[in-house]
Design a protein around this motif. Structure first.
Motif, mmCIF file in Angstrom:
data_model
loop_
_atom_site.group_PDB
_atom_site.id
_atom_site.type_symbol
_atom_site.label_atom_id
_atom_site.label_comp_id
_atom_site.label_asym_id
_atom_site.label_seq_id
_atom_site.Cartn_x
_atom_site.Cartn_y
_atom_site.Cartn_z
ATOM 1 N N GLY A 165 -99.819 58.483 -74.891
ATOM 2 C CA GLY A 165 -99.096 59.582 -74.259
ATOM 3 C C GLY A 165 -99.810 60.260 -73.111
ATOM 4 N N ARG A 166 -100.633 59.515 -72.382
ATOM 5 C CA ARG A 166 -101.373 60.078 -71.252
ATOM 6 C C ARG A 166 -100.853 59.501 -69.936
ATOM 7 N NH1 ARG A 166 -105.171 64.206 -72.819
ATOM 8 N NH2 ARG A 166 -104.765 64.260 -75.072
ATOM 9 N N PRO A 167 -101.127 60.172 -68.815
ATOM 10 C CA PRO A 167 -100.644 59.675 -67.516
ATOM 11 C C PRO A 167 -101.073 58.231 -67.272
ATOM 12 C CG PRO A 167 -101.487 61.899 -67.294
ATOM 13 C CD PRO A 167 -101.841 61.458 -68.683
ATOM 14 N N HIS A 168 -100.138 57.458 -66.773
ATOM 15 C CA HIS A 168 -100.395 56.049 -66.502
ATOM 16 C C HIS A 168 -99.509 55.627 -65.338
ATOM 17 C CE1 HIS A 168 -96.900 56.220 -69.154
ATOM 18 N NE2 HIS A 168 -96.501 55.071 -68.609
ATOM 19 N N SER A 169 -99.700 54.401 -64.873
ATOM 20 C CA SER A 169 -98.935 53.909 -63.735
ATOM 21 C C SER A 169 -98.153 52.659 -64.121
ATOM 22 C CB SER A 169 -99.856 53.594 -62.551
ATOM 23 O OG SER A 169 -99.113 52.991 -61.498
ATOM 24 N N THR A 170 -96.852 52.815 -64.284
ATOM 25 C CA THR A 170 -95.992 51.667 -64.551
ATOM 26 C C THR A 170 -95.942 50.749 -63.339
ATOM 27 O OG1 THR A 170 -94.651 52.967 -66.086
ATOM 28 C CG2 THR A 170 -93.667 50.945 -65.198
ATOM 29 N N GLN A 171 -96.012 51.356 -62.155
ATOM 30 C CA GLN A 171 -95.977 50.561 -60.930
ATOM 31 C C GLN A 171 -97.177 49.632 -60.842
ATOM 32 O OE1 GLN A 171 -95.748 52.832 -57.271
ATOM 33 N NE2 GLN A 171 -96.253 51.060 -56.007
ATOM 34 N N ARG A 172 -98.369 50.163 -61.113
ATOM 35 C CA ARG A 172 -99.571 49.316 -61.050
ATOM 36 C C ARG A 172 -99.502 48.223 -62.114
ATOM 37 N NH1 ARG A 172 -104.039 49.877 -57.290
ATOM 38 N NH2 ARG A 172 -105.473 49.669 -59.044
ATOM 39 N N LEU A 173 -98.989 48.564 -63.281
ATOM 40 C CA LEU A 173 -98.869 47.590 -64.355
ATOM 41 C C LEU A 173 -97.952 46.449 -63.929
ATOM 42 C CD1 LEU A 173 -98.335 48.462 -68.103
ATOM 43 C CD2 LEU A 173 -97.049 46.629 -67.027
ATOM 44 N N GLU A 174 -96.792 46.778 -63.377
ATOM 45 C CA GLU A 174 -95.836 45.752 -62.978
ATOM 46 C C GLU A 174 -96.347 44.938 -61.786
ATOM 47 O OE1 GLU A 174 -93.237 44.603 -64.448
ATOM 48 O OE2 GLU A 174 -93.398 46.040 -66.098
ATOM 49 N N GLU A 175 -97.048 45.584 -60.878
ATOM 50 C CA GLU A 175 -97.640 44.842 -59.761
ATOM 51 C C GLU A 175 -98.634 43.796 -60.284
ATOM 52 O OE1 GLU A 175 -97.463 48.354 -56.315
ATOM 53 O OE2 GLU A 175 -99.359 47.854 -57.322
ATOM 54 N N ALA A 176 -99.425 44.200 -61.266
ATOM 55 C CA ALA A 176 -100.396 43.262 -61.850
ATOM 56 C C ALA A 176 -99.686 42.123 -62.566
ATOM 57 C CB ALA A 176 -101.316 44.004 -62.811
ATOM 58 N N MET A 177 -98.614 42.423 -63.295
ATOM 59 C CA MET A 177 -97.874 41.375 -63.994
ATOM 60 C C MET A 177 -97.261 40.389 -63.000
ATOM 61 S SD MET A 177 -98.257 41.948 -67.221
ATOM 62 C CE MET A 177 -96.948 41.271 -68.210
ATOM 63 N N ALA A 178 -96.794 40.891 -61.872
ATOM 64 C CA ALA A 178 -96.225 40.014 -60.850
ATOM 65 C C ALA A 178 -97.289 39.096 -60.262
ATOM 66 C CB ALA A 178 -95.574 40.850 -59.746
ATOM 67 N N LYS A 179 -98.482 39.624 -60.075
ATOM 68 C CA LYS A 179 -99.565 38.784 -59.560
ATOM 69 C C LYS A 179 -99.937 37.712 -60.568
ATOM 70 C CE LYS A 179 -101.485 42.277 -56.473
ATOM 71 N NZ LYS A 179 -102.565 43.258 -56.215
ATOM 72 N N TYR A 180 -99.948 38.066 -61.830
ATOM 73 C CA TYR A 180 -100.229 37.068 -62.858
ATOM 74 C C TYR A 180 -99.199 35.949 -62.812
ATOM 75 C CZ TYR A 180 -104.094 37.991 -66.043
ATOM 76 O OH TYR A 180 -105.331 38.066 -66.618
ATOM 77 N N GLU A 181 -97.956 36.333 -62.636
ATOM 78 C CA GLU A 181 -96.902 35.328 -62.594
ATOM 79 C C GLU A 181 -97.096 34.380 -61.420
ATOM 80 O OE1 GLU A 181 -93.783 33.297 -64.178
ATOM 81 O OE2 GLU A 181 -94.895 34.996 -65.054
ATOM 82 N N SER A 182 -97.623 34.894 -60.325
ATOM 83 C CA SER A 182 -97.849 34.047 -59.149
ATOM 84 C C SER A 182 -98.964 33.029 -59.380
ATOM 85 C CB SER A 182 -98.179 34.912 -57.926
ATOM 86 O OG SER A 182 -99.492 35.465 -58.013
ATOM 87 N N PHE A 183 -99.790 33.255 -60.390
ATOM 88 C CA PHE A 183 -100.877 32.330 -60.701
ATOM 89 C C PHE A 183 -100.395 31.126 -61.511
ATOM 90 C CE2 PHE A 183 -103.817 36.317 -61.070
ATOM 91 C CZ PHE A 183 -103.719 36.528 -59.711
#
Length: 584
Positions: A165-183
Motif C-alpha cells: 500500500g505504498r506509492p509505486h509506479s504502474t507506468q514504470r512496471l508496465e514499461e519494464a514488462m514491455a521491454k521484457y517482451e521485446s527480449f
C-alpha cells in the motif's frame, strides 16, 4: 559442507540452508545493514557490496519462512538492518541511487520478502522504518536501469510497494514488462536484453522473475501469468540438455560464481508446481545438482561461499562480483516455499528421462552432445556487446563440457598463461589470439560452421563435426602472416605423479585412472600445455593436449580430432580437482 545424503525431505534442505547461514551471523556490521564477508570488492565499492550481502541472504530465507521454517533468529537482524540501511540519518544508510545502480539489483530480494512474507518482513517494522524503506525503494522509479534482466527489478520493487500500500509506479512496471517482451526469441528462450548472449541469466533471472510474477499475480493478471508459465514449460524442454545425468550443469558464460543458482529455474518450477517434468524427475535433478556442488570446495575455511567455481578463484570473476555476490545461489532454495506436507517432498527422486544424443538449440546457437555423465556444447560462439572479463573464453570457445569446464587466461603473452583449451590459438606479434567474433555461422545436427578472424590478416573457416567420442575440427586458414597455431583439446586435471602425458604418432594425450583428454592429427605436432595454475574453472592445475601447426602465407587446411574418455560415473573430489585417483 557435507554432501547431501538424502535430498528427499524439506527438513534436509532447511538444514542445508541454515548450515550455510550460520557462519555468516557474526559478520554483520554493528547496525546490521551490511554483511561483511571479505576484503575483495567489486566496482561499486564496499558500502554497496555489504548491502548486497545483506540482501542476497533473503533469496534463501524468504522461501524458508514462507514454507513454514521456524528458525527466526535472523528476523531481528533483518529488521534492524532494514531500519538502518534505509534511514538517511543512519551511519549505515545504503545511500541514494543513481542510474544503473547495483542497489537496484538487491532491491529485488527485499521486494521478494515484502511480497511473499509481509507478515515477517514488513508488518513488524516501525512506521518510521516502513516509510524510510518505501521511500528508499521508490528511488528505483527515478533512474534508468540496464536494458536487460535488470528490468524486472523495477517490476518486483513496484509490485512490492503496491502490495504493502505504498506509492509505486504502474507506468514504470508496465514499461519494464514491455521491454521484457521485446527480449523474447521463441521456444521459451529470451535474450538478455540488447546483449545477444543466451546464458544462465535466461534461467536464473528472466524466467525466475517471470515465474515469480506468475505466482504473485495469477489472480490479478492471469493472461500474462499463464503465458509465463507456458514459456517456462517450453524452455525446460531444451534447457534440460544443459544438465548431465550426474546433475552437473554446463559451465558457460559469465557469473559462474553463482554456482548452484544454475538450478534455480528448476526450483522455481517446483515452487509453482509446473508440469515441466514428472515430479520425481524434477526432484532428482535438483537433488543431484546440489549434491555435486556440495562435493566441491566452494566454501572458505570460515564457511563463507567463495568467489570462484569448483574452488575459490578470483581469476574467473566479473567486475561486479564482491564477497557477498555468490549468495545469488540461494535462489535455488525457492523450493522451500513448498510446505513439508507437499507431495513434492514425498515423491521418489528419479533419473532424467532418455534424451537425444544430439540436440540443436538454435536459440542459443548450440549443438548439444550427450554421453550420460558428460554434456558437451559445440558452439558458433556468442559475442557480448559489452566486453566482460574473459568474454571470449566464456562465450566463444568451440566446445564447453560439464565434466571438463573451461579455462580463463592469466595473460595472452604466453601460451601456458593463455590456457586456450577448446580453441584454435594463434601466436602472432608475440601475443596469443583466439576466436572472439564470427563473420558468419550456422548450427545444424551434423555440423557447426563459423567464419572468423582472430587478428587482422588472418581469416579462418571452422567446421565442428560431432563423433561418438568427441568431435572433429576442420579448419581452412587464409593468412597474410607466417605464424604458429595451436588447436587445443579439453583441459584435464593435472594430478602430478598420477597424471600421464603422451605425445607420439600424431596424438597428444593426458590421462589418469579416471579417463583422458586427447587430440590427434595427421599433420600437426603433438604437444601438451601445462596451463598456469587457477586458469580452469574446475581443475586448479591442468594440462591441455594440443596440436601445433605452422601457418604459412596463403591458404592451408587441416583437421584435428578431439576425444575424451572417462569412467561412467565421475569420482569426485580431490582438493578441488573434481577428481580423485581411483586405484581399483
Amino acid at each position: 559442507m557435507e554432501a547431501i545424503m538424502d535430498h528427499g525431505s524439506r527438513a534436509y534442505y532447511e538444514g542445508l540452508l541454515l548450515s550455510m547461514i550460520e557462519p555468516l551471523k557474526g559478520r554483520f556490521s554493528p547496525g546490521k545493514a551490511r554483511l561483511e564477508l571479505g576484503a575483495e570488492t567489486a566496482g561499486y565499492g564496499y558500502r554497496v557490496a555489504g548491502m548486497e550481502g545483506f540482501s542476497r541472504l533473503l533469496w534463501g530465507m524468504v522461501p524458508y519462512w514462507a514454507g513454514g521454517g521456524t528458525d527466526e533468529s535472523l528476523l531481528p537482524v533483518f529488521w534492524e538492518g532494514l531500519a538502518n540501511g534505509t534511514n538517511p540519518a543512519s551511519p549505515e544508510y545504503w545511500g541514494d541511487l543513481q542510474n544503473k545502480d547495483q542497489r537496484m539489483v538487491e532491491m529485488a530480494a527485499i521486494g521478494y520478502g515484502m511480497l511473499m512474507i509481509p507478515e515477517k518482513l514488513w508488518e513488524p517494522l516501525s512506521e518510521e522504518t516502513r516509510t524510510h524503506l518505501a521511500e528508499w525503494l521508490g528511488q528505483i522509479n527515478l533512474y534508468s536501469l540496464a536494458e536487460n534482466n535488470w528490468q524486472y527489478f523495477n517490476v518486483i520493487t513496484n509490485l512490492a510497494l503496491k502490495h504493502v500500500g505504498r506509492p509505486h509506479s504502474t507506468q514504470r512496471l508496465e514499461e519494464a514488462m514491455a521491454k521484457y517482451e521485446s527480449f523474447y526469441l521463441g521456444n521459451g528462450w529470451y535474450s538478455d536484453g540488447l546483449r545477444p548472449q543466451k546464458d544462465y541469466y535466461i534461467s536464473f533471472a528472466i524466467h525466475f522473475y517471470c515465474l515469480l510474477y506468475a505466482k504473485l499475480m495469477g489472480g490479478e493478471d492471469p493472461v500474462r501469468a499463464e503465458l509465463f508459465k507456458a514459456r517456462a514449460c517450453e524452455f525446460a524442454g531444451t534447457f534440460l540438455y544443459w544438465f548431465d545425468d550426474e546433475g552437473k550443469a554446463l559451465p558457460f558464460g559469465r557469473s559462474m560464481t553463482y554456482r548452484f543458482a544454475q538450478g534455480a529455474f528448476w526450483s522455481m518450477c517446483a515452487m509453482l508446481e509446473l508440469d515441466v517434468l514428472p515430479m520425481g524427475v524434477l526432484k532428482g535433478l535438483i537433488g543431484r545438482h546440489m549434491e555435486q556442488w556440495l562435493r566441491q570446495p566452494i566454501f572458505d575455511n570460515g564457511g563463507v561461499l567463495s568467489i570462484g567455481y569448483a574452488y575459490p578463484n578470483l581469476n574467473i570473476s566479473e567486475g561486479y562480483n564482491a564477497s557477498g555476490s555468490p549468495y545469488w545461489a540461494f535462489k535455488t532454495f525457492a523450493l522451500l516455499a513448498l510446505p513439508a506436507e507437499h507431495a513434492f517432498w514425498k515423491a521418489e527422486s528419479q533419473p532424467l528421462p532418455p534424451l537425444k544424443a544430439r540436440r540443436v538449440i538454435p536459440e542459443c546457437d548450440m549443438l548439444m552432445l550427450r554421453r550420460g555423465y558428460d554434456v558437451t556444447a559445440l558452439t558458433a560462439g556468442q559475442y557480448p556487446v559489452l566486453q566482460l572479463t574473459h568474454a571470449a573464453e566464456k562465450y566463444a570457445k568451440f566446445a564447453y563440457s560439464t565434466r571438463f569446464g573451461f579455462s580463463c587466461p592469466r595473460s595472452y603473452c604466453q601460451l601456458h598463461e593463455a590456457a586456450p583449451d577448446s580453441m584454435l590459438a594463434f601466436h602472432v606479434h608475440n601475443m596469443i589470439y583466439v576466436r572472439r567474433a564470427c563473420l558468419e555461422y550456422s548450427v545444424t545436427e551434423t555440423e557447426v560452421y563459423s567464419r572468423w578472424s582472430p587478428v587482422e590478416g588472418i581469416e579462418v573457416e571452422t567446421r565442428l563435426i560431432p563423433t561418438d567420442k568427441g568431435h572433429i575440427r576442420r579448419h581452412t586458414i587464409t593468412s597474410q602472416l607466417e605464424c604458429t597455431a595451436y588447436d587445443c583439446g579439453f583441459a584435464y586435471p593435472d594430478l602430478m605423479e598420477h597424471t600421464s602425458t603422451n605425445c607420439s604418432q600424431g596424438v597428444a594425450k593426458v590421462a589418469d585412472a579416471n579417463g583422458s583428454s586427447s587430440v590427434a592429427s595427421e599433420t600437426g605436432k603433438a604437444i601438451v600445455i601445462t596451463s598456469a595454475p587457477n586458469t580452469n574453472l574446475i581443475f586448479p592445475t591442468a594440462k591441455i593436449p594440443a596440436m601445433e601447426y605452422r601457418i604459412p602465407q596463403g591458404t592451408i587446411s587441416f583437421e584435428t580430432r578431439i576425444e575424451t574418455e572417462f569412467r561412467e560415473v565421475q569420482i569426485q573430489i580431490g582438493r578441488g580437482n573434481g577428481y580423485e585417483v581411483c586405484n581399483s
